[in-house]
Motif scaffolding. Sequence first.
Motif, PDB file in Angstrom:
ATOM      1  N   LYS A   1     -41.086 -15.845   1.683  1.00  0.00           N
ATOM      2  CA  LYS A   1     -42.481 -16.116   1.281  1.00  0.00           C
ATOM      3  C   LYS A   1     -42.682 -17.599   0.960  1.00  0.00           C
ATOM      4  CE  LYS A   1     -43.553 -11.430   0.445  1.00  0.00           C
ATOM      5  NZ  LYS A   1     -44.458 -10.448  -0.058  1.00  0.00           N
ATOM      6  N   ASP A   2     -42.301 -18.410   1.942  1.00  0.00           N
ATOM      7  CA  ASP A   2     -42.388 -19.858   1.802  1.00  0.00           C
ATOM      8  C   ASP A   2     -42.391 -20.468   3.202  1.00  0.00           C
ATOM      9  OD1 ASP A   2     -42.488 -22.366   0.690  1.00  0.00           O
ATOM     10  OD2 ASP A   2     -40.542 -22.246  -0.322  1.00  0.00           O
ATOM     11  N   THR A   3     -42.588 -21.782   3.257  1.00  0.00           N
ATOM     12  CA  THR A   3     -42.482 -22.474   4.536  1.00  0.00           C
ATOM     13  C   THR A   3     -41.097 -22.217   5.138  1.00  0.00           C
ATOM     14  OG1 THR A   3     -43.901 -24.178   3.585  1.00  0.00           O
ATOM     15  CG2 THR A   3     -42.825 -24.709   5.648  1.00  0.00           C
ATOM     16  N   ALA A   4     -41.041 -22.045   6.450  1.00  0.00           N
ATOM     17  CA  ALA A   4     -39.794 -21.681   7.126  1.00  0.00           C
ATOM     18  C   ALA A   4     -38.860 -22.884   7.214  1.00  0.00           C
ATOM     19  CB  ALA A   4     -40.093 -21.118   8.518  1.00  0.00           C
ATOM     20  N   GLY A   5     -38.138 -23.133   6.119  1.00  0.00           N
ATOM     21  CA  GLY A   5     -37.262 -24.302   6.030  1.00  0.00           C
ATOM     22  C   GLY A   5     -36.187 -24.319   7.091  1.00  0.00           C
ATOM     23  N   PHE A   6     -35.637 -23.143   7.437  1.00  0.00           N
ATOM     24  CA  PHE A   6     -34.550 -23.114   8.429  1.00  0.00           C
ATOM     25  C   PHE A   6     -35.034 -23.584   9.802  1.00  0.00           C
ATOM     26  CE2 PHE A   6     -36.513 -18.980   9.064  1.00  0.00           C
ATOM     27  CZ  PHE A   6     -36.374 -18.719  10.418  1.00  0.00           C
ATOM     28  N   LEU A   7     -36.319 -23.301  10.133  1.00  0.00           N
ATOM     29  CA  LEU A   7     -36.850 -23.736  11.418  1.00  0.00           C
ATOM     30  C   LEU A   7     -37.151 -25.236  11.385  1.00  0.00           C
ATOM     31  CD1 LEU A   7     -37.626 -22.323  14.146  1.00  0.00           C
ATOM     32  CD2 LEU A   7     -39.988 -22.525  13.393  1.00  0.00           C
ATOM     33  N   LEU A   8     -37.699 -25.711  10.268  1.00  0.00           N
ATOM     34  CA  LEU A   8     -37.937 -27.150  10.117  1.00  0.00           C
ATOM     35  C   LEU A   8     -36.625 -27.907  10.260  1.00  0.00           C
ATOM     36  CD1 LEU A   8     -40.401 -27.180   7.056  1.00  0.00           C
ATOM     37  CD2 LEU A   8     -41.004 -27.380   9.459  1.00  0.00           C
ATOM     38  N   ASP A   9     -35.578 -27.400   9.612  1.00  0.00           N
ATOM     39  CA  ASP A   9     -34.276 -28.071   9.664  1.00  0.00           C
ATOM     40  C   ASP A   9     -33.728 -28.085  11.096  1.00  0.00           C
ATOM     41  OD1 ASP A   9     -34.429 -28.446   6.964  1.00  0.00           O
ATOM     42  OD2 ASP A   9     -33.096 -26.781   6.434  1.00  0.00           O
ATOM     43  N   TYR A  10     -33.871 -26.956  11.795  1.00  0.00           N
ATOM     44  CA  TYR A  10     -33.342 -26.873  13.153  1.00  0.00           C
ATOM     45  C   TYR A  10     -33.999 -27.930  14.051  1.00  0.00           C
ATOM     46  CZ  TYR A  10     -32.326 -25.245  17.854  1.00  0.00           C
ATOM     47  OH  TYR A  10     -31.926 -25.194  19.166  1.00  0.00           O
ATOM     48  N   PHE A  11     -35.312 -28.062  13.942  1.00  0.00           N
ATOM     49  CA  PHE A  11     -36.035 -29.004  14.801  1.00  0.00           C
ATOM     50  C   PHE A  11     -36.003 -30.431  14.265  1.00  0.00           C
ATOM     51  CE2 PHE A  11     -38.732 -25.317  16.525  1.00  0.00           C
ATOM     52  CZ  PHE A  11     -38.134 -25.364  17.772  1.00  0.00           C
ATOM     53  N   GLY A  12     -35.579 -30.611  13.025  1.00  0.00           N
ATOM     54  CA  GLY A  12     -35.587 -31.943  12.435  1.00  0.00           C
ATOM     55  C   GLY A  12     -36.969 -32.387  11.999  1.00  0.00           C
ATOM     56  N   PHE A  13     -37.767 -31.452  11.477  1.00  0.00           N
ATOM     57  CA  PHE A  13     -39.107 -31.771  10.976  1.00  0.00           C
ATOM     58  C   PHE A  13     -39.049 -31.930   9.453  1.00  0.00           C
ATOM     59  CE2 PHE A  13     -40.884 -28.713  14.439  1.00  0.00           C
ATOM     60  CZ  PHE A  13     -40.653 -29.658  15.420  1.00  0.00           C
ATOM     61  N   ASP A  14     -39.645 -32.982   8.938  1.00  0.00           N
ATOM     62  CA  ASP A  14     -39.760 -33.129   7.488  1.00  0.00           C
ATOM     63  C   ASP A  14     -40.849 -32.202   6.963  1.00  0.00           C
ATOM     64  OD1 ASP A  14     -40.733 -34.442   4.848  1.00  0.00           O
ATOM     65  OD2 ASP A  14     -38.855 -35.473   5.307  1.00  0.00           O
ATOM     66  N   LYS A  15     -40.591 -31.556   5.836  1.00  0.00           N
ATOM     67  CA  LYS A  15     -41.564 -30.606   5.281  1.00  0.00           C
ATOM     68  C   LYS A  15     -42.899 -31.271   4.965  1.00  0.00           C
ATOM     69  CE  LYS A  15     -42.027 -26.919   1.853  1.00  0.00           C
ATOM     70  NZ  LYS A  15     -41.420 -26.223   0.695  1.00  0.00           N
TER      71      LYS A  15
END
Length: 499
Positions: free
Chosen positions: A193-207
């Motif tokens: 129930k939060d921003t999908a941190g694992f996907l951001l990390d995989y793509f190298g996107f800053d939150k």
Amino acid sequence: MSGRYLLGFDVGSSSVKASLVDADSGVCVASAFYPEKEAPILAVKAGWAEQEPQMWWDNAKLSLKKVMSDASVNGEDIKAIGISYQMHGLVCVDKQMQVLRPSIIWCDSRAVPYGERVFESIGAEKCLSHLLNSPGNFTAAKLAWVKDNEPEVFDKIYKIMLPGDYIAMRLSGVANTTISGLSEGMFWDFKNKDTAGFLLDYFGFDKSLIADIVPTFSIQCEVSASAAAELGLKAGTPISYRAGDQPNNALSLNVFNPGEIASTAGTSGVVYGVLGDVNYDKRSRVNTFAHVNYTKDLDRLGVLLCINGTGILNAWVRRTVAPEGVSYSDMNDMMASVPIGSEGVTIIPFGNGAERVLENKEIGCSIHGINFNKHDKAHIMRAAQEGIVFSFCYGMEVMQQMGMNISKIHAGKANMFLSEIFRNTLAGVSGATIELYETDGSVGAAKGAGMGCGIYKDNNEAFATLKKLSVIEPDEKHRTEYLNAYSSWKEKLQQVMSK
């Protein structure tokens, strides 16, 4: 005309529509859309589809000017603004809120390999249990394409937005988004129930690229002084609702609760059902997003079945099979003489590209069982409409496997739902009651704004004046014939799929 009015925008890929709704009577007093011919979609390469966000803004302004003039409504009388928009688009802006490149819109397929790569790398179980979908060709994958192919653009991005977020930003100067919006871009983690941190990390996107999250129904932002001067609105007018076009269509039909279904059947067809528990299809044949009334404390998911080969097949039959000059209404009259099941003619309707419900296979449209001594144009017409209905029912079985009980289908009385044979076949096979309404996405967005700013206490008050045009009950007398025809269609589909 003084009073209390609600303004709704519907930002589509072909036009932007505006509607003004009298908040007290619930009646739409004016609607307009621009451009009058379809807006251009830029296709620099095969499979690409882009639009300039400035064009949406220009068309929104023209539509607003027309409805305010037609209804003689002043800016001070507009009490809230709601926005519906084409889903899955990517808008990138810099720190000055200037657009950095054209928007990569929903029907652009260049990012498919990026979604497939993350699905394989992170794994189906993790992606589906957290995102409820394969990352596919959604907004996150599109941003990954920009990062890889336009690094100089990516480095300047301050915030990413969906098309509706962009219009809200132009109105207010503020960048924000919703959980529902994040979920359609694959940026929301339903398990945490939060921003999908694992996907951001995989793509190298800053939150920090993700805009601030605001509730779907809330005072999300307010019209700025500069936008008010540009549009003739009142500064401080709240923008109090936004949603993607399919969740908004469901809202427009007052579909909020588990088991309720909204359907459309234009060029392509959609069945959108509300699920009360977090679930997903392990084969990713349907998409699952946060519905308009989803919160961290209330699971309300929109399960989206899309069939590409819907009205486009009916239009093809009219163009190539029906006698010249025959209208859709004439076609419906002609096929009424053909019995349920089209006397053995079966049409597999998937001739408009790959179908997600078939796990992205592209099997084409095919016609089976024609007897030259028995069948004529009317048989093909009816078999086409039955094939479209059967494809809906095939996808609805996936939704039922996810725990959805389908007993009632809400739809606007438009497109394929104008056909009595289409309606009766859908009710006959699914066993669901069909209710047809007079509705519109921009009107729905206006009423959503009324809920978000507190003019309406809930959806039942907002849609108390929703006009029910007709009810189609399942024909129990002919249920066996409908089910037998559907069973034969499924057998034929399996034969085609196994080739």
